[in-house]
Design an enzyme around this catalytic site. Structure first.
Site, short mmCIF file in Angstrom:
data_model
loop_
_atom_site.label_atom_id
_atom_site.label_comp_id
_atom_site.label_asym_id
_atom_site.label_seq_id
_atom_site.Cartn_x
_atom_site.Cartn_y
_atom_site.Cartn_z
N ASP A 67 0.81 -1.22 0.00
CA ASP A 67 0.00 0.00 0.00
C ASP A 67 0.84 1.27 0.00
O ASP A 67 2.06 1.22 0.17
CB ASP A 67 -0.96 -0.01 1.21
N ASN A 136 -7.53 -2.80 14.19
CA ASN A 136 -8.92 -3.16 13.88
C ASN A 136 -8.97 -4.37 12.93
O ASN A 136 -10.00 -4.65 12.34
CB ASN A 136 -9.66 -1.96 13.26
N HIS A 138 -7.09 -4.72 10.22
CA HIS A 138 -6.80 -4.45 8.81
C HIS A 138 -5.48 -5.09 8.37
O HIS A 138 -4.55 -5.27 9.16
CB HIS A 138 -6.89 -2.96 8.46
N GLU A 143 -9.58 -1.88 5.44
CA GLU A 143 -10.28 -1.59 6.68
C GLU A 143 -11.51 -2.49 6.81
O GLU A 143 -11.99 -3.02 5.81
CB GLU A 143 -10.71 -0.12 6.67
C1 GLP Z 1 -0.51 0.34 8.82
C2 GLP Z 1 -0.20 -0.41 7.49
C3 GLP Z 1 -0.36 -1.89 7.63
C4 GLP Z 1 0.26 -2.31 8.95
C5 GLP Z 1 -0.59 -1.81 10.07
C6 GLP Z 1 -0.03 -2.09 11.46
O1 GLP Z 1 -1.53 1.26 8.75
N1 GLP Z 1 -0.92 0.04 6.34
O2 GLP Z 1 0.23 -2.55 6.52
O3 GLP Z 1 0.32 -3.71 9.04
O4 GLP Z 1 -0.90 -0.44 9.91
O5 GLP Z 1 1.00 -1.23 11.79
P1 GLP Z 1 2.00 -1.47 12.96
O6 GLP Z 1 2.89 -2.58 12.54
O7 GLP Z 1 2.75 -0.17 13.09
O8 GLP Z 1 1.19 -1.80 14.17
#
Ligand code: GLP
Length: 243
Positions: A67, A136, A138, A143
């Site tokens: 992404d 959440n 995702h 989402e």
């Molecule tokens: C972000 C990314 C995801 C990631 C998630 C968790 O928003 N788009 O690909 O896995 O949130 O992030 P973190 O590893 O900082 O908890």
């Protein structure tokens, strides 16, 4: 689904890097699907260390990221392009032409998303997709939703994601409200999936994702239907699982 229990973040990162290394060694021209966020940083650090020791070679590796924020230029420190360069690409011998990330500066969402699907098809699909887990549920930026089956698309980020990601930006207003992301359908096409999860704050959502009902309200729950998923999570994230 294989579940590996790691002692802590460092151990999770090392185990995940081992799995990625095995992929690169077994298929030097493999396509790695890569993720951003704080969770994979240690994994990338470990890969860089092994590369520097001469144990890993990225010369033929191709990558496709999950992404990118819409509207952030590549030189913005919070763009995922910048993240990938600073945590991995600039430290190893990967050919920049072999790295792919959605172009957040393309204003035409439909054009960029269909182009990204073409790029993935041109690569022959993803061999190993690395995933983190949002609070959440995702994955990528998919989402919670009413349906699962989307290809690469433009998303409106939820308040909880904006809240979680604002720590990286100076002001909450600076957090982009939209992103381009591989869809659930895109992610599920990967031949193998590696989900990494760390920390007590992810314990509930990890349990819901792996043991709860399969529902688009918990996007990661779809992984229960993929036939080659490896989960590496630390003790804190596995708090709800029996030892
Ligand atoms: C972000 C990314 C995801 C990631 C998630 C968790 O928003 N788009 O690909 O896995 O949130 O992030 P973190 O590893 O900082 O908890």
């Amino acid at each position: 689904m294989k579940l590996y229990r790691a002692k802590d973040y460092k151990d999770m990162s090392r185990k995940a890097a081992n799995i990625i290394s095995a992929q690169v060694i077994m298929k030097p021209n493999c396509v790695l699907g890569l993720a951003t966020g704080s969770t994979p940083i240690g994994t990338y650090e470990q890969l860089v260390e092994w590369y520097k020791k001469g144990d890993l070679d990225f010369a033929e590796v191709k990558t496709a990221n999950l992404d990118e924020y819409k509207g952030l230029p590549r030189d913005n420190e919070q763009s995922y392009y910048y993240f990938m360069n600073s945590h991995l690409f600039s430290h190893v011998n990967i050919d920049p032409a072999n790295t792919h990330i959605p172009d957040g500066m393309e204003p035409d969402a439909e054009k960029e998303c269909s182009h990204y699907e073409e790029v993935l098809a041109g690569l022959g699909g993803v061999d190993l997709q690395l995933l983190g887990l949002g609070h959440n549920g995702h994955i990528g930026f998919n989402e919670p939703d009413e349906e699962f089956d989307k290809l690469t698309h433009c998303v409106n980020l939820t308040e909880s994601t904006i809240e979680a990601n604002k720590r990286f930006f100076e002001k909450e207003e600076d957090v982009p409200r939209q992103a381009y992301t591989m869809g659930i359908k895109t992610i599920m096409r990967a031949k193998k999936i590696l989900l990494i999860v760390s920390g007590a704050d992810k314990a509930d959502i990890l349990y819901q994702s792996l043991c709860g009902p399969i529902t688009p309200h918990v996007p990661a729950s779809i992984l229960q239907l993929h036939n080659d998923v490896t989960v590496v999570a630390d003790e804190a994230a596995l708090a709800k699982f029996a030892k």
